[in-house]
Motif scaffolding. Sequence first.
Motif, mmCIF file in Angstrom:
data_model
loop_
_atom_site.group_PDB
_atom_site.id
_atom_site.type_symbol
_atom_site.label_atom_id
_atom_site.label_comp_id
_atom_site.label_asym_id
_atom_site.label_seq_id
_atom_site.Cartn_x
_atom_site.Cartn_y
_atom_site.Cartn_z
ATOM 1 N N PHE A 53 0.858 -1.176 0.000
ATOM 2 C CA PHE A 53 0.000 0.000 0.000
ATOM 3 C C PHE A 53 0.899 1.232 0.000
ATOM 4 N N LEU A 54 0.731 2.071 -1.032
ATOM 5 C CA LEU A 54 1.616 3.213 -1.219
ATOM 6 C C LEU A 54 0.829 4.503 -1.268
ATOM 7 N N THR A 55 1.494 5.613 -0.899
ATOM 8 C CA THR A 55 0.811 6.897 -0.830
ATOM 9 C C THR A 55 1.673 8.014 -1.394
ATOM 10 N N THR A 56 1.018 9.110 -1.733
ATOM 11 C CA THR A 56 1.711 10.342 -2.104
ATOM 12 C C THR A 56 1.697 11.353 -0.965
ATOM 13 N N GLY A 57 0.907 11.078 0.081
ATOM 14 C CA GLY A 57 0.798 12.075 1.141
ATOM 15 C C GLY A 57 -0.067 11.653 2.290
ATOM 16 N N ALA A 58 -1.126 12.412 2.565
ATOM 17 C CA ALA A 58 -1.885 12.271 3.801
ATOM 18 C C ALA A 58 -2.710 10.993 3.883
ATOM 19 N N ARG A 141 8.045 13.456 -5.631
ATOM 20 C CA ARG A 141 6.767 12.748 -5.585
ATOM 21 C C ARG A 141 5.610 13.559 -6.167
ATOM 22 N N PRO A 142 4.735 12.917 -6.969
ATOM 23 C CA PRO A 142 3.512 13.594 -7.414
ATOM 24 C C PRO A 142 2.679 14.066 -6.227
ATOM 25 N N THR A 143 1.864 15.091 -6.461
ATOM 26 C CA THR A 143 1.055 15.644 -5.380
ATOM 27 C C THR A 143 -0.130 14.755 -5.031
ATOM 28 N N LYS A 144 -0.666 14.035 -6.033
ATOM 29 C CA LYS A 144 -1.817 13.180 -5.745
ATOM 30 C C LYS A 144 -2.134 12.285 -6.935
ATOM 31 N N LEU A 145 -2.943 11.283 -6.671
ATOM 32 C CA LEU A 145 -3.586 10.498 -7.714
ATOM 33 C C LEU A 145 -4.651 11.371 -8.349
ATOM 34 N N GLY A 146 -4.571 11.602 -9.658
ATOM 35 C CA GLY A 146 -5.480 12.539 -10.310
ATOM 36 C C GLY A 146 -6.709 11.910 -10.935
ATOM 37 N N ALA A 205 -3.303 8.583 -13.987
ATOM 38 C CA ALA A 205 -2.618 9.872 -14.028
ATOM 39 C C ALA A 205 -2.324 10.398 -12.634
ATOM 40 N N TYR A 206 -1.109 10.923 -12.477
ATOM 41 C CA TYR A 206 -0.673 11.526 -11.228
ATOM 42 C C TYR A 206 -0.340 12.994 -11.460
ATOM 43 N N ASP A 249 5.079 -3.071 -15.840
ATOM 44 C CA ASP A 249 4.100 -4.032 -16.344
ATOM 45 C C ASP A 249 3.505 -3.614 -17.682
ATOM 46 N N GLY A 250 3.943 -2.467 -18.212
ATOM 47 C CA GLY A 250 3.424 -2.004 -19.495
ATOM 48 C C GLY A 250 2.176 -1.158 -19.395
ATOM 49 N N ASN A 251 1.775 -0.772 -18.174
ATOM 50 C CA ASN A 251 0.617 0.097 -18.001
ATOM 51 C C ASN A 251 0.990 1.528 -18.348
ATOM 52 N N THR A 252 0.052 2.273 -18.932
ATOM 53 C CA THR A 252 0.309 3.655 -19.314
ATOM 54 C C THR A 252 0.126 4.582 -18.118
ATOM 55 N N ILE A 253 1.171 5.356 -17.840
ATOM 56 C CA ILE A 253 1.189 6.291 -16.721
ATOM 57 C C ILE A 253 1.270 7.716 -17.260
ATOM 58 N N GLU A 254 0.309 8.538 -16.899
ATOM 59 C CA GLU A 254 0.347 9.953 -17.256
ATOM 60 C C GLU A 254 0.807 10.773 -16.054
ATOM 61 N N LEU A 255 1.721 11.686 -16.302
ATOM 62 C CA LEU A 255 2.081 12.716 -15.333
ATOM 63 C C LEU A 255 1.603 14.035 -15.900
ATOM 64 N N PHE A 256 0.838 14.817 -15.118
ATOM 65 C CA PHE A 256 0.203 16.005 -15.663
ATOM 66 C C PHE A 256 0.272 17.161 -14.674
ATOM 67 N N THR A 257 -0.021 18.354 -15.181
ATOM 68 C CA THR A 257 -0.176 19.533 -14.347
ATOM 69 C C THR A 257 -1.069 20.528 -15.071
ATOM 70 N N GLN A 258 -1.561 21.530 -14.358
ATOM 71 C CA GLN A 258 -2.396 22.601 -14.900
ATOM 72 C C GLN A 258 -3.737 22.104 -15.458
ATOM 73 N N LEU A 259 -4.367 21.169 -14.756
ATOM 74 C CA LEU A 259 -5.693 20.693 -15.152
ATOM 75 C C LEU A 259 -6.741 21.759 -14.864
ATOM 76 N N ASP A 260 -7.729 21.893 -15.760
ATOM 77 C CA ASP A 260 -8.831 22.822 -15.548
ATOM 78 C C ASP A 260 -9.544 22.528 -14.228
ATOM 79 N N VAL A 261 -10.029 23.591 -13.591
ATOM 80 C CA VAL A 261 -10.824 23.435 -12.373
ATOM 81 C C VAL A 261 -12.093 24.272 -12.488
ATOM 82 N N ILE A 262 -13.125 23.838 -11.786
ATOM 83 C CA ILE A 262 -14.388 24.569 -11.753
ATOM 84 C C ILE A 262 -14.675 24.909 -10.293
ATOM 85 N N HIS A 263 -14.708 26.195 -9.987
ATOM 86 C CA HIS A 263 -14.854 26.644 -8.608
ATOM 87 C C HIS A 263 -16.312 26.816 -8.183
ATOM 88 N N ASP A 264 -17.204 27.029 -9.125
ATOM 89 C CA ASP A 264 -18.596 27.317 -8.797
ATOM 90 C C ASP A 264 -19.497 26.483 -9.686
#
Length: 306
Positions: A53-58, A141-146, A205-206, A249-264
């Motif tokens: 069991f692995l984590t990026t943080g809290a 380390r990535p900030t989170k599982l995205g 994606a992370y 294992d040949g699984n595709t891993i995406e590393l990303f940043t600047q994903l759109d967010v919706i605040h309201d």
Amino acid sequence: MTTSPNTGGVEPAARVSKLGYVTFDTPDVERMVWYYTQVLDFEVVAQTADEAFLTTGADHHCIVIKKGEKKARSAVGYEVWDSLSDAQQRLKNAGYEVQRRSDIAPGTPDVVVMKEPGTDVELHLIEGQEPSGVDGRAVLRPTKLGHVAAFTPELDRMQNFYQDLLGFKWSDTIGDFFVFLRCNADHHAANFMASTKKAGMHHIAYEMRDPNHLITMVDHLAKNDFRLHWGPGRHGPGHNLFTYHKDPDGNTIELFTQLDVIHDESKGNWEPRPWHETYPQYPRTWEVDVATVNIWGPINEQEMDH
């Protein structure tokens, strides 16, 4: 194609608040743990000979590695806003077979378990996780599982299930075959691609903090002989900066940043960014072209094969 926030107009059985964890079955647990700890800089919180069991943080864990035949996304855990007892009863009332279990994993002692429609993937619903005790300020380390994307032979059925039963909202669609769904402010936590010839996970994606953090990680990947097979680039839906590589294992891993967010949610449009095409920008169906898949340029045809 379903495009409403909730197709039935009724209260979801379980309102998901975030993607919690994803399980990978692998014949070589040690090799996958090495990849996650030494290459992606995750932290092991608990481990046996057959499971880690692995984590990026809290949170106690966001990735589970289990001994078995190779299979990505064998289980997905989601946190819910409301009580598990309410979710369990509502899912039963909706005609779904569910179990309440306390033996799923350390850190998640109370779990509602069900099957994802049309697949043999287990869905785990939890109210939260025990704390990992891990310092979340690691350099690499990535900030989170995205998010996690998967193939499905019945896209409408899958989309309706996630929206009507789990409270996800529609964010975007590419053509008539690739849908993006959100459960919080992030543009998407789940993606589904229609396919009758492929099954299982498309990619996981992370999130990285920013472009510099992403570059640092890609340099680290190269030092460990992991090469990108697509990117850097920028997607249209979500507008995230992305890179793709393969895990051992040949699984595709995406590393990303600047994903759109919706605040309201009452306004329903994305936070303005310089690369947005329209102001404001709302969920829509995108044309199937190179600019949709990668605003910056080339497309990896294999990633869109369905």
